[in-house]
Design a protein around this motif. Structure first.
Motif, mmCIF file in Angstrom:
data_model
loop_
_atom_site.group_PDB
_atom_site.id
_atom_site.type_symbol
_atom_site.label_atom_id
_atom_site.label_comp_id
_atom_site.label_asym_id
_atom_site.label_seq_id
_atom_site.Cartn_x
_atom_site.Cartn_y
_atom_site.Cartn_z
ATOM 1 N N ILE A 1 -3.577 10.332 2.919
ATOM 2 C CA ILE A 1 -2.620 10.238 1.827
ATOM 3 C C ILE A 1 -1.490 9.302 2.255
ATOM 4 C CG2 ILE A 1 -1.051 11.514 0.321
ATOM 5 C CD1 ILE A 1 -3.932 12.371 -0.009
ATOM 6 N N VAL A 2 -1.099 8.383 1.385
ATOM 7 C CA VAL A 2 0.040 7.516 1.646
ATOM 8 C C VAL A 2 1.299 8.172 1.099
ATOM 9 C CG1 VAL A 2 1.086 5.260 1.223
ATOM 10 C CG2 VAL A 2 -1.383 5.444 1.557
ATOM 11 N N ILE A 3 2.322 8.255 1.941
ATOM 12 C CA ILE A 3 3.601 8.850 1.561
ATOM 13 C C ILE A 3 4.632 7.730 1.476
ATOM 14 C CG2 ILE A 3 5.364 10.554 2.154
ATOM 15 C CD1 ILE A 3 3.186 11.775 4.075
ATOM 16 N N ILE A 4 5.262 7.574 0.334
ATOM 17 C CA ILE A 4 6.308 6.579 0.164
ATOM 18 C C ILE A 4 7.640 7.299 0.051
ATOM 19 C CG2 ILE A 4 7.256 4.787 -1.340
ATOM 20 C CD1 ILE A 4 4.458 4.048 -2.138
ATOM 21 N N VAL A 5 8.582 6.929 0.895
ATOM 22 C CA VAL A 5 9.931 7.475 0.847
ATOM 23 C C VAL A 5 10.854 6.375 0.335
ATOM 24 C CG1 VAL A 5 11.831 8.497 2.157
ATOM 25 C CG2 VAL A 5 9.458 9.045 2.756
ATOM 26 N N TYR A 6 11.530 6.639 -0.774
ATOM 27 C CA TYR A 6 12.404 5.645 -1.392
ATOM 28 C C TYR A 6 13.815 5.731 -0.830
ATOM 29 C CZ TYR A 6 8.633 4.934 -4.737
ATOM 30 O OH TYR A 6 7.420 4.641 -5.314
ATOM 31 N N GLN A 7 14.593 4.709 -1.118
ATOM 32 C CA GLN A 7 15.963 4.631 -0.610
ATOM 33 C C GLN A 7 16.805 5.826 -1.054
ATOM 34 O OE1 GLN A 7 17.246 2.480 1.529
ATOM 35 N NE2 GLN A 7 15.522 1.073 1.673
ATOM 36 N N ASP A 8 16.541 6.358 -2.243
ATOM 37 C CA ASP A 8 17.358 7.468 -2.749
ATOM 38 C C ASP A 8 16.847 8.834 -2.313
ATOM 39 O OD1 ASP A 8 15.089 7.740 -4.255
ATOM 40 O OD2 ASP A 8 16.043 7.417 -6.201
ATOM 41 N N GLY A 9 15.828 8.883 -1.435
ATOM 42 C CA GLY A 9 15.338 10.154 -0.918
ATOM 43 C C GLY A 9 14.152 10.721 -1.664
ATOM 44 N N ARG A 10 13.769 10.114 -2.783
ATOM 45 C CA ARG A 10 12.570 10.580 -3.475
ATOM 46 C C ARG A 10 11.333 10.276 -2.632
ATOM 47 N NH1 ARG A 10 11.155 7.527 -7.546
ATOM 48 N NH2 ARG A 10 12.502 5.838 -6.804
ATOM 49 N N ILE A 11 10.278 11.005 -2.885
ATOM 50 C CA ILE A 11 8.998 10.689 -2.258
ATOM 51 C C ILE A 11 7.943 10.547 -3.327
ATOM 52 C CG2 ILE A 11 9.520 11.899 -0.107
ATOM 53 C CD1 ILE A 11 7.569 14.102 -1.062
ATOM 54 N N ALA A 12 6.919 9.784 -3.011
ATOM 55 C CA ALA A 12 5.732 9.684 -3.853
ATOM 56 C C ALA A 12 4.542 9.565 -2.921
ATOM 57 C CB ALA A 12 5.807 8.475 -4.777
ATOM 58 N N THR A 13 3.411 10.089 -3.327
ATOM 59 C CA THR A 13 2.208 9.937 -2.524
ATOM 60 C C THR A 13 1.119 9.317 -3.382
ATOM 61 O OG1 THR A 13 1.302 12.129 -3.030
ATOM 62 C CG2 THR A 13 2.789 11.958 -1.142
ATOM 63 N N TYR A 14 0.317 8.487 -2.749
ATOM 64 C CA TYR A 14 -0.756 7.781 -3.438
ATOM 65 C C TYR A 14 -2.048 7.943 -2.656
ATOM 66 C CZ TYR A 14 2.869 5.421 -6.172
ATOM 67 O OH TYR A 14 3.921 5.159 -6.998
ATOM 68 N N GLN A 15 -3.141 8.053 -3.401
ATOM 69 C CA GLN A 15 -4.440 8.117 -2.744
ATOM 70 C C GLN A 15 -5.424 7.245 -3.506
ATOM 71 O OE1 GLN A 15 -7.043 11.737 -2.684
ATOM 72 N NE2 GLN A 15 -6.598 11.659 -0.507
ATOM 73 N N ASP A 16 -6.069 6.366 -2.770
ATOM 74 C CA ASP A 16 -7.080 5.495 -3.342
ATOM 75 C C ASP A 16 -8.440 6.169 -3.179
ATOM 76 O OD1 ASP A 16 -9.116 3.209 -3.291
ATOM 77 O OD2 ASP A 16 -7.292 2.166 -3.903
ATOM 78 N N ASP A 17 -9.333 5.942 -4.127
ATOM 79 C CA ASP A 17 -10.672 6.522 -4.018
ATOM 80 C C ASP A 17 -11.421 6.006 -2.790
ATOM 81 O OD1 ASP A 17 -10.327 8.029 -6.260
ATOM 82 O OD2 ASP A 17 -11.456 6.717 -7.598
ATOM 83 N N ALA A 18 -11.008 4.838 -2.289
ATOM 84 C CA ALA A 18 -11.670 4.262 -1.116
ATOM 85 C C ALA A 18 -11.101 4.789 0.195
ATOM 86 C CB ALA A 18 -11.563 2.741 -1.144
ATOM 87 N N ASN A 19 -10.062 5.617 0.134
ATOM 88 C CA ASN A 19 -9.510 6.178 1.374
ATOM 89 C C ASN A 19 -10.560 6.999 2.104
ATOM 90 O OD1 ASN A 19 -7.156 5.055 0.453
ATOM 91 N ND2 ASN A 19 -5.941 6.930 0.589
ATOM 92 N N THR A 20 -10.453 7.016 3.412
ATOM 93 C CA THR A 20 -11.345 7.829 4.228
ATOM 94 C C THR A 20 -10.495 8.732 5.123
ATOM 95 O OG1 THR A 20 -11.458 6.319 6.134
ATOM 96 C CG2 THR A 20 -12.945 5.878 4.284
#
Length: 287
Positions: free
Chosen positions: A190-209
């Motif tokens: 899972i990719v975790i993105i932390v933004y400058q304002d403290g929010r987080i988002a996670t992204y997952q591609d179907d091709a991830n292993t």
């Protein structure tokens, strides 16, 4: 490649629900009738095996830990988490989480493999037949029911959406979950993105292993790059500052050591801080 936005903000509390070995969501409707005719063709040795019991218990424990993780993560303001240095001089951020999703995921996979080794015929059964074994074992096993009750899951009492258990509403949810896991791929990063304002988002591609991830983040300025994801423009054509990235990380079951693929990916994004999340800690591997 299809990408999924798994979590929009730290307050959403959905991160860990998808930080899984392919976890799926279940319908909210509840089935009221749990009586069914026992099948005569179920193998007693498999049905009553400790391996099947342990797989079911491990699955329930993993789901329970995922929900606990989601609740705790949703209360964290990442803008207030500070970098520190460990004994090796690496920059780390400690995440105040009380459960280890990685350990539960690995235990779940271990129990699945043990079940297949002891009862290899189970791997070749159709999902419908596997489902019958799950139902029958959950209904009859004292060990499974005792463990589920410890987690607040009473499979003999249907719950409404307002019930006390958020893990599994009833036996149908649990058997659906276990059946899905049998046919799912293994854990995906899972990719975790932390933004400058403290929010987080996670992204997952179907091709991830289990050892790689895929996400493309455009540059803004070549010599002093800033990164925004997703890139979006306001009415004046300026990049929306809300989407500016502070750093990214990705989950990893095997520890904090970056793979060769991780290192190659980091070279493509100069100036973007990157790290690995494992067992409650994000360790950065770019300075």
């Amino acid at each position: 490649m299809k990408k999924h936005l798994l979590v929009k903000t730290a307050l959403s509390g959905l991160f860990a629900t998808l930080c899984t070995v392919g976890i799926v969501s279940f319908p909210g409707c509840q089935k009221q009738d749990y009586d069914y005719s026992e099948k005569d063709d179920l193998d007693p040795a498999l049905l009553n095996s400790p391996e099947l019991e342990e797989y079911i218990i491990a699955g329930a424990e993993y789901r329970e830990a995922s929900n606990t993780f989601a609740t705790e993560l949703g209360k964290i303001d990442f803008s207030k988490l500070k970098f520190e240095e460990d004994l090796n001089g690496d920059r780390i951020i400690r995440i105040p989480i009380s459960v280890s999703i990685e350990k539960k995921a690995m235990n779940f996979e271990t129990k699945k493999n043990a079940l297949f080794v002891k009862h290899p015929q189970f791997a070749s059964m159709s999902p419908a037949i596997q489902y019958d074994y799950f139902r029958a074992c959950i209904k009859s096993s004292t060990n499974v029911n005792r463990k589920l009750l410890e987690m607040g899951i009473n499979i003999n009492r249907p719950l409404t959406k307002g019930g006390t258990s958020e893990e599994f509403a009833n036996m149908e949810d649990l058997t659906d979950y276990l059946s899905a896991q049998m046919s799912s791929s293994d854990y995906r990063e899972i990719v975790i993105i932390v933004y400058q304002d403290g929010r987080i988002a996670t992204y997952q591609d179907d091709a991830n292993t289990s050892s790689s991830f895929h996400i493309s983040i455009p540059y803004t300025v070549e010599d002093n790059p800033k990164y925004y994801y997703p890139q979006a423009l306001d009415a004046n054509g300026n990049l929306i500052e809300k989407n500016r990235i502070r750093y990214i990380a990705h989950s990893q079951l095997s520890g904090h050591t970056p793979s060769s693929g991780d290192l190659n990916y980091s070279k493509d994004y100069p100036g973007l801080q990157q790290g690995i999340y494992h067992d409650g800690t994000i360790k950065m591997f770019t300075k």
